[in-house]
Motif scaffolding. Structure first.
Motif, PDB file in Angstrom:
ATOM      1  N   HIS A  41      -4.760  -3.674   9.010  1.00  0.00           N
ATOM      2  CA  HIS A  41      -3.666  -3.785   9.978  1.00  0.00           C
ATOM      3  C   HIS A  41      -2.402  -3.347   9.247  1.00  0.00           C
ATOM      4  O   HIS A  41      -1.888  -4.054   8.387  1.00  0.00           O
ATOM      5  N   HIS A  42      -1.900  -2.159   9.594  1.00  0.00           N
ATOM      6  CA  HIS A  42      -0.889  -1.507   8.764  1.00  0.00           C
ATOM      7  C   HIS A  42       0.498  -1.541   9.395  1.00  0.00           C
ATOM      8  O   HIS A  42       0.656  -1.312  10.602  1.00  0.00           O
ATOM      9  N   THR A  43       1.501  -1.824   8.554  1.00  0.00           N
ATOM     10  CA  THR A  43       2.903  -1.840   8.971  1.00  0.00           C
ATOM     11  C   THR A  43       3.699  -0.968   8.018  1.00  0.00           C
ATOM     12  O   THR A  43       3.514  -1.036   6.805  1.00  0.00           O
ATOM     13  N   GLU A  44       4.585  -0.155   8.564  1.00  0.00           N
ATOM     14  CA  GLU A  44       5.423   0.675   7.702  1.00  0.00           C
ATOM     15  C   GLU A  44       6.875   0.588   8.136  1.00  0.00           C
ATOM     16  O   GLU A  44       7.191   0.261   9.288  1.00  0.00           O
TER      17      GLU A  44
ATOM     18  N   THR B 177      -1.574  -4.555   5.472  1.00  0.00           N
ATOM     19  CA  THR B 177      -1.027  -3.671   4.447  1.00  0.00           C
ATOM     20  C   THR B 177       0.358  -3.210   4.878  1.00  0.00           C
ATOM     21  O   THR B 177       0.638  -3.077   6.068  1.00  0.00           O
ATOM     22  N   PHE B 178       1.216  -2.956   3.878  1.00  0.00           N
ATOM     23  CA  PHE B 178       2.614  -2.648   4.141  1.00  0.00           C
ATOM     24  C   PHE B 178       3.063  -1.468   3.282  1.00  0.00           C
ATOM     25  O   PHE B 178       2.742  -1.398   2.094  1.00  0.00           O
TER      26      PHE B 178
ATOM     27  N   LEU C  21       0.840  -1.196   0.000  1.00  0.00           N
ATOM     28  CA  LEU C  21       0.000   0.000   0.000  1.00  0.00           C
ATOM     29  C   LEU C  21       0.880   1.252   0.000  1.00  0.00           C
ATOM     30  O   LEU C  21       1.569   1.537   0.975  1.00  0.00           O
ATOM     31  N   SER C  22       0.854   1.988  -1.111  1.00  0.00           N
ATOM     32  CA  SER C  22       1.589   3.252  -1.187  1.00  0.00           C
ATOM     33  C   SER C  22       0.692   4.445  -0.882  1.00  0.00           C
ATOM     34  O   SER C  22       1.184   5.543  -0.619  1.00  0.00           O
TER      35      SER C  22
ATOM     36  N   ARG D 130       2.651   9.041   4.989  1.00  0.00           N
ATOM     37  CA  ARG D 130       1.488   9.743   5.538  1.00  0.00           C
ATOM     38  C   ARG D 130       0.226   9.369   4.769  1.00  0.00           C
ATOM     39  O   ARG D 130      -0.817   9.072   5.372  1.00  0.00           O
ATOM     40  N   TRP D 131       0.308   9.381   3.433  1.00  0.00           N
ATOM     41  CA  TRP D 131      -0.870   9.046   2.629  1.00  0.00           C
ATOM     42  C   TRP D 131      -1.288   7.601   2.850  1.00  0.00           C
ATOM     43  O   TRP D 131      -2.484   7.300   2.993  1.00  0.00           O
ATOM     44  N   ALA D 132      -0.319   6.707   2.859  1.00  0.00           N
ATOM     45  CA  ALA D 132      -0.644   5.290   3.039  1.00  0.00           C
ATOM     46  C   ALA D 132      -1.286   5.050   4.404  1.00  0.00           C
ATOM     47  O   ALA D 132      -2.239   4.262   4.535  1.00  0.00           O
TER      48      ALA D 132
END
Length: 641
Positions: free
Chosen positions: A328-331, A302-303, A279-280, A316-318
């Motif tokens: 469930h987001h990971t960056e 999502t990564f 996910l960008s 920030r956008w992602a």
């Protein structure tokens, strides 16, 4: 992930020697987590096939029930249920995709059987009864397949590393192919960086009988020998002719697109386990994540990978998109120090030189995702299908301007550009003036995508081959200027550039990536839609954004496109400068003899002095230099025969 390889050796050597050759090929594949290696050997026919893959994969080569065929598969199908139904097979008795493809081939034959198979795959099929070999690559080019002749052997594999591993393999650099690397940032099929080796083009099947296997590379004409079983040009022209009137309306078209996208996302998602997606925060990855989340009872994973440089960072956008969708987001942040850690691995991951600088963050992102899940969805294909690149619009605009110029002025501008074609690549008035010399929209788009505009000037003894960008016989025969530039990107850059980048990075990490936007139903629908539904009033991907608006507010849908490009110029001027200086050492360049040393050194010195932004020209040369050192080391490190 998996990889296939094989050898046809008609020299009459014993089975033990044949098996040692196969062991060398499979043993040198890049490892991708816990793996297994399996072989098939018909010593009498001189045919060996090997497979290396993660433990969760099936394990071809697989013989057919009738004993006629043996198939080795690299990849996955996304339409298993449809195939099982069409073949009237029991799902419980069909363990893997390779067995399903064998049933399809036995029932319908090669060509019709392939048209029934949807997914990302390359395969080798040995027909023991006829003594012939088939090599096949999926329609879009999501999986690679190399083949060639060397020292009396016919070799094939998912990457060049398999060929390096065979104890007799040795080949020189194809300097003509090297010019293609400098222009496009990759070597497009059917060409390969090594002499006597070829890449099978997407949507093609190569049938080799005993005569063709024995004839060798000198007699091989890949454009004539390989049979196209799926043609994007025919597909576009057919789709344009069959467009349904309701699909010319944005609401109806977005509804139809939403329906096929939902089915494509469901088909690409793993049958068991967690659903995950890159996910960008851009349109393509966001619409895939949104539709995956709507079909999941729990948050999907999502990564995102970001950069410390704010001009390239999309975290920030992602994060805003992930929060809105409920994933469930990971960056992770890629720092300048990470670059030095990962650059040495590039020639191993991309066994043929590849020069898209976003390969570095893609490799890091794939490793990040692979630590959590085995399968991830991507948004690849959205730009090429729905008019996502600003370069399309610029090429169309410039072509329109050029048509209004008097022919004598166009000729004069062409002569000016030919005197120093690379200066126009830097932008400004020089770029606008030079591009005015192009005569077609294809010519204008070629200038937009070229790293080097005259690569034969810097490659010693190199002559640039034609591609679909430069051969009018391969251009789209009907359609708008927009159709024509999107076709070029879909035909070549998508498979040889974008998908090559993602596949090799994911393969090295042991990750299986799947691209729902490249489902055949999505492709056909996208091709059928009029240009106004893809680009209008400065808005790219209009119909795709209409689908996304059902899930996200306008502020998250209409943000400017940024892309996944890293701060390459800053890296080359900073942490990568010693590495680059070593690869571009003038003594080394002169000794290896591939490039005109003065041109390369002048360019590098101008860049280091901050006078010119030559990083787009230098990166392909650096990637070749790094690859060549790796290739020479791999040959030297092989055990004696």
């Amino acid at each position: 992930m998996s990889g296939l390889c094989g050898v046809v050796d008609r020299s009459g050597i014993d089975a033990g020697a044949q098996l040692r050759g196969l062991h060398g090929m499979t043993g040198r594949r890049p490892r991708s987590g816990p793996g297994d290696t399996r072989h098939y050997l018909d010593a009498a026919a001189g045919v060996g096939m090997g497979y290396c893959g993660a433990a969760r994969a099936a394990g071809p080569p697989l013989p057919s029930a009738c004993g006629r065929f043996v198939l080795s598969l690299d990849g996955t199908l996304c339409n298993r249920i449809d195939l099982l139904r069409a073949l009237q097979l029991d799902p419980d008795g069909m363990a893997d995709d390779a067995a399903l493809i064998l049933h399809a081939v036995a029932r319908w034959g090669i060509r019709r059987g392939l048209l029934h198979c949807r997914g990302a795959f390359a395969l080798a099929l040995w027909d023991a009864r006829e003594g012939t070999l088939w090599l096949v690559r999926d329609p879009v080019g999501q999986r690679p397949l190399y083949y060639g002749w060397n020292e009396g052997l016919f070799l094939f594999g998912s990457d060049l590393t398999t060929m390096f591993g065979h104890p007799t393999f040795r080949a020189g650099v194809d300097r003509d192919a090297l010019t293609l690397l400098l222009r496009y940032g990759y070597v497009p099929a059917p060409h390969c960086i090594l002499q006597g080796v070829f890449k099978l083009a997407p949507g093609h099947a190569l049938h080799l009988d005993a005569g063709a296997l024995a004839a060798g590379a000198a007699a091989h004409r890949p454009q004539e020998a390989a049979r196209r079983y799926w043609c994007p040009r025919n597909g576009i022209e057919t789709a344009k002719a069959r467009v349904a009137p309701p699909q010319r309306n944005l609401a109806a078209a977005s509804g139809a697109l939403d329906s096929v996208l939902r089915s494509a996302v469901a088909a690409a998602s793993p049958a068991r386990g967690r659903v995950a997606a890159f996910l960008s925060g851009g349109t393509d990855s966001s619409v895939v994540a949104a539709l995956a989340q709507t079909q999941s009872a729990v948050p999907i994973d999502t990564f995102t990978l970001g950069f410390t440089d704010p001009g390239h960072d999309e975290r920030r956008w992602a994060s805003l998109v992930a929060r809105r969708l409920g994933t469930h987001h990971t960056e992770h942040v890629m720092r300048a120090s990470d670059v030095l850690d990962h650059v040495p691995a590039l020639p191993q991951v991309w066994s043929e030189p590849f020069a898209d600088a976003s390969q570095l963050p893609t490799m890091l992102a794939s490793a990040l995702v692979a630590r959590h899940v085995p399968v991830a969805l991507t948004g690849d294909g959205g730009d090429e299908l729905f008019h996502g690149h600003a370069s399309y619009t610029r090429a169309i605009r410039n072509a329109r301007w050029t048509r209004q110029l008097p022919p004598p002025l166009r000729r004069r501008l062409g002569a000016w550009q030919a005197a120093d074609p690379e200066r126009a690549r830097l932008g400004g008035l020089a770029a606008v003036t030079a591009e005015s010399a192009a005569r077609t929209v294809e010519g204008h788009y070629l200038l937009r995508v070229s790293r080097w505009r005259d690569p034969a000037r810097v490659v010693r003894a190199g002559r640039e081959p034609t591609t679909c960008f430069t051969d009018p016989a391969q251009w789209l025969r009907t359609g708008s200027d927009a159709d024509r530039v999107r076709y070029l990107d879909f035909r070549m850059d998508l498979g040889e550039g974008v998908l090559t980048k993602v596949d090799r990075a994911a393969r090295a990490a042991g990750l299986d990536t799947r691209a729902p936007l490249l489902d055949m139903d999505v492709i056909r629908l996208a091709w059928s839609l009029p240009d106004a539904l893809k680009y209008a009033g400065g808005m790219h991907k209009r119909v795709l954004k209409a689908v996304l608006r059902q899930h996200l507010p306008d502020a998250l849908v209409d943000r400017p496109k940024r892309g996944f490009g890293p701060p390459l110029a800053r890296w080359l001027a900073g942490p990568l400068r010693p590495w680059a200086e070593d690869l571009l050492d003038p003594v080394r360049l002169q000794r290896e003899g591939h490039f005109e040393v003065r041109i390369v050194r002048d360019m590098w010195q101008d860049f280091c002095a901050g006078q010119r932004k030559w990083h787009t020209h230098l990166w392909p040369i650096l990637m070749f230099q790094a690859w060549y050192a790796h290739y020479q080391a791999a040959l030297t490190a092989r055990p004696p025969q």
